[in-house]
Design an enzyme around this catalytic site. Structure first.
Site, mmCIF file in Angstrom:
data_model
loop_
_atom_site.group_PDB
_atom_site.id
_atom_site.type_symbol
_atom_site.label_atom_id
_atom_site.label_comp_id
_atom_site.label_asym_id
_atom_site.label_seq_id
_atom_site.Cartn_x
_atom_site.Cartn_y
_atom_site.Cartn_z
ATOM 1 N N ASN A 15 -3.006 1.735 -3.077
ATOM 2 C CA ASN A 15 -2.930 0.600 -3.992
ATOM 3 C C ASN A 15 -3.845 -0.495 -3.441
ATOM 4 O O ASN A 15 -3.510 -1.160 -2.481
ATOM 5 C CB ASN A 15 -1.468 0.119 -4.053
ATOM 6 C CG ASN A 15 -1.293 -1.130 -4.885
ATOM 7 O OD1 ASN A 15 -2.217 -1.551 -5.590
ATOM 8 N ND2 ASN A 15 -0.117 -1.728 -4.814
ATOM 9 N N TRP A 16 -4.992 -0.639 -4.081
ATOM 10 C CA TRP A 16 -5.987 -1.598 -3.568
ATOM 11 C C TRP A 16 -5.622 -3.043 -3.898
ATOM 12 O O TRP A 16 -6.259 -3.969 -3.403
ATOM 13 C CB TRP A 16 -7.372 -1.276 -4.143
ATOM 14 C CG TRP A 16 -7.987 -0.011 -3.644
ATOM 15 C CD1 TRP A 16 -7.398 0.947 -2.844
ATOM 16 C CD2 TRP A 16 -9.320 0.449 -3.896
ATOM 17 N NE1 TRP A 16 -8.280 1.967 -2.595
ATOM 18 C CE2 TRP A 16 -9.475 1.680 -3.229
ATOM 19 C CE3 TRP A 16 -10.398 -0.054 -4.631
ATOM 20 C CZ2 TRP A 16 -10.667 2.413 -3.268
ATOM 21 C CZ3 TRP A 16 -11.578 0.669 -4.678
ATOM 22 C CH2 TRP A 16 -11.709 1.883 -3.991
ATOM 23 N N LYS A 17 -4.669 -3.223 -4.779
ATOM 24 C CA LYS A 17 -4.244 -4.575 -5.198
ATOM 25 C C LYS A 17 -5.459 -5.374 -5.686
ATOM 26 O O LYS A 17 -6.380 -4.793 -6.256
ATOM 27 C CB LYS A 17 -3.494 -5.260 -4.059
ATOM 28 C CG LYS A 17 -2.366 -4.382 -3.508
ATOM 29 C CD LYS A 17 -1.431 -5.094 -2.583
ATOM 30 C CE LYS A 17 -0.355 -4.124 -2.121
ATOM 31 N NZ LYS A 17 0.660 -4.741 -1.283
ATOM 32 N N HIS A 100 5.586 -2.754 -9.420
ATOM 33 C CA HIS A 100 5.340 -3.158 -8.024
ATOM 34 C C HIS A 100 6.043 -4.483 -7.747
ATOM 35 O O HIS A 100 6.090 -5.360 -8.618
ATOM 36 C CB HIS A 100 3.831 -3.261 -7.770
ATOM 37 C CG HIS A 100 3.538 -3.394 -6.311
ATOM 38 N ND1 HIS A 100 3.661 -4.584 -5.644
ATOM 39 C CD2 HIS A 100 3.194 -2.469 -5.384
ATOM 40 C CE1 HIS A 100 3.377 -4.383 -4.362
ATOM 41 N NE2 HIS A 100 3.093 -3.102 -4.175
ATOM 42 N N GLU A 102 5.163 -7.032 -6.240
ATOM 43 C CA GLU A 102 4.335 -8.231 -6.464
ATOM 44 C C GLU A 102 4.305 -8.586 -7.954
ATOM 45 O O GLU A 102 4.260 -9.761 -8.318
ATOM 46 C CB GLU A 102 2.923 -7.996 -5.894
ATOM 47 C CG GLU A 102 2.953 -7.999 -4.362
ATOM 48 C CD GLU A 102 1.934 -7.099 -3.697
ATOM 49 O OE1 GLU A 102 0.961 -6.677 -4.351
ATOM 50 O OE2 GLU A 102 2.128 -6.810 -2.498
ATOM 51 N N GLU A 172 9.859 0.966 -2.185
ATOM 52 C CA GLU A 172 9.117 0.018 -1.357
ATOM 53 C C GLU A 172 10.010 -1.172 -1.025
ATOM 54 O O GLU A 172 10.105 -2.130 -1.821
ATOM 55 C CB GLU A 172 7.879 -0.475 -2.099
ATOM 56 C CG GLU A 172 6.915 0.629 -2.471
ATOM 57 C CD GLU A 172 5.511 0.087 -2.646
ATOM 58 O OE1 GLU A 172 4.622 0.493 -1.901
ATOM 59 O OE2 GLU A 172 5.306 -0.771 -3.527
ATOM 60 N N GLY A 178 3.263 -5.260 3.382
ATOM 61 C CA GLY A 178 2.244 -6.165 3.918
ATOM 62 C C GLY A 178 2.714 -6.979 5.116
ATOM 63 O O GLY A 178 2.046 -7.918 5.535
ATOM 64 N N SER A 218 3.890 -0.908 4.697
ATOM 65 C CA SER A 218 3.290 -0.860 6.031
ATOM 66 C C SER A 218 3.176 0.557 6.602
ATOM 67 O O SER A 218 3.357 0.767 7.798
ATOM 68 C CB SER A 218 4.058 -1.772 6.995
ATOM 69 O OG SER A 218 3.972 -3.122 6.555
ATOM 70 N N GLY A 240 -2.445 -2.027 2.493
ATOM 71 C CA GLY A 240 -3.475 -2.430 3.457
ATOM 72 C C GLY A 240 -4.297 -1.279 4.028
ATOM 73 O O GLY A 240 -5.536 -1.342 4.050
#
Ligand code: PGA
Length: 255
Positions: A15-17, A100, A102, A172, A178, A218, A240
């Site tokens: 997931n490159w966000k 997600h 976020e 998650e 993160g 992570s 990440g």
């Protein structure tokens, strides 16, 4: 008693966000193409909307699926700034990440809105990677299973058993995303087993045993092997560490 055939897949999705413009996308994809896959995991990358077409074209010949990070629940219409399932499909995108943390935290996505998005994705023949997970306060209060169950039941339990062929789950825990703090392999396994059991109770063994349940939060090259060694962990959603080709493939090859 008939035996259930277990078909669940191993998946590692990056997931490159909101990272990587066109140049960085091109570079990272060419670096990814130089990596060698030695595991049976399906590999996915989720670039931003603006780079989906380019990423899709650039990986056409490769064993990498390009997926979207989000979409709207409406088929089309006056939703400025949004992207529909039909638009994704028109590029050849077949899978979308939904829910997600976020999106939930910063864009107020509710279980109800996510249920609608899931329905739209399935109606368009797409596969969904559905994300969910508890906050640190939930875990500290011992409510993590209750919270996760609520998220899953609200967003998914209106579906029919056969719909789950097109659903991948991604547990998650919000406190691990993160932060560099990973759930222990035991915490991940316990939650994944709890989730599988929930689907066994709500549906049947066939649905439960064939659901791929990914862990995210992570995951790094140095902890992936231990997490993936757990029997109910079928892969990872990687943030990440998916931004570096070598790290990402070290995780892909950790199966
Ligand atoms: P992280 O992100 O690997 O950077 O913790 C995971 C995710 O948000 O999917």
């Amino acid at each position: 008693m008939s035996r259930v055939k277990i078909m669940r897949k191993h998946i590692v999705a990056g997931n490159w966000k909101m990272n990587n413009g066109l140049v960085q996308t091109t570079t990272l994809i060419s670096e990814l193409k130089q990596q060698v896959k030695t595991s049976d995991a399906e590999v996915m990358i989720a670039p931003s909307f603006t780079n989906l077409w380019h990423a899709f074209e650039a990986t056409r010949q490769d064993d990498i699926e390009v997926v979207a990070q989000n979409m709207h629940f409406a088929e089309n219409g006056a939703y400025t700034g949004e992207v529909s399932a039909g638009m994704l499909k028109s590029l050849g995108i077949k899978t979308v990440i939904l829910g997600h943390s976020e999106r939930r935290a910063y864009f107020n996505e509710t279980d109800e809105a996510l249920a609608k998005k899931i329905d739209t994705a399935l109606a368009n023949g797409m596969r969904v990677i559905f994300c969910f997970g508890e906050e640190l306060s939930d875990r500290k209060a011992g409510k993590h299973e209750e919270v996760v169950k609520g998220q899953l039941v609200n967003a998914l339990c209106h579906l029919k058993a056969e719909d789950f062929e097109h659903i991948v789950l991604a547990y998650e825990p919000v406190w691990a995303i993160g932060t560099g703090e990973t759930a222990t392999p035991e915490q991940a396994q316990d939650m994944h087993a709890f989730i599988r059991n929930l689907f066994r109770e709500r549906y049947d063994a066939n649905v439960a045993d064939n659901l791929s349940i990914l862990y995210g939060g992570s995951v790094k090259p140095n902890n992936a092997k231990e997490i993936f060694s757990k029997p109910d962990v079928d892969g990872g959603l990687i943030g990440g560490a998916s931004l570096k080709a070598e790290d990402f493939y070290a995780i892909v090859n950790a199966f």
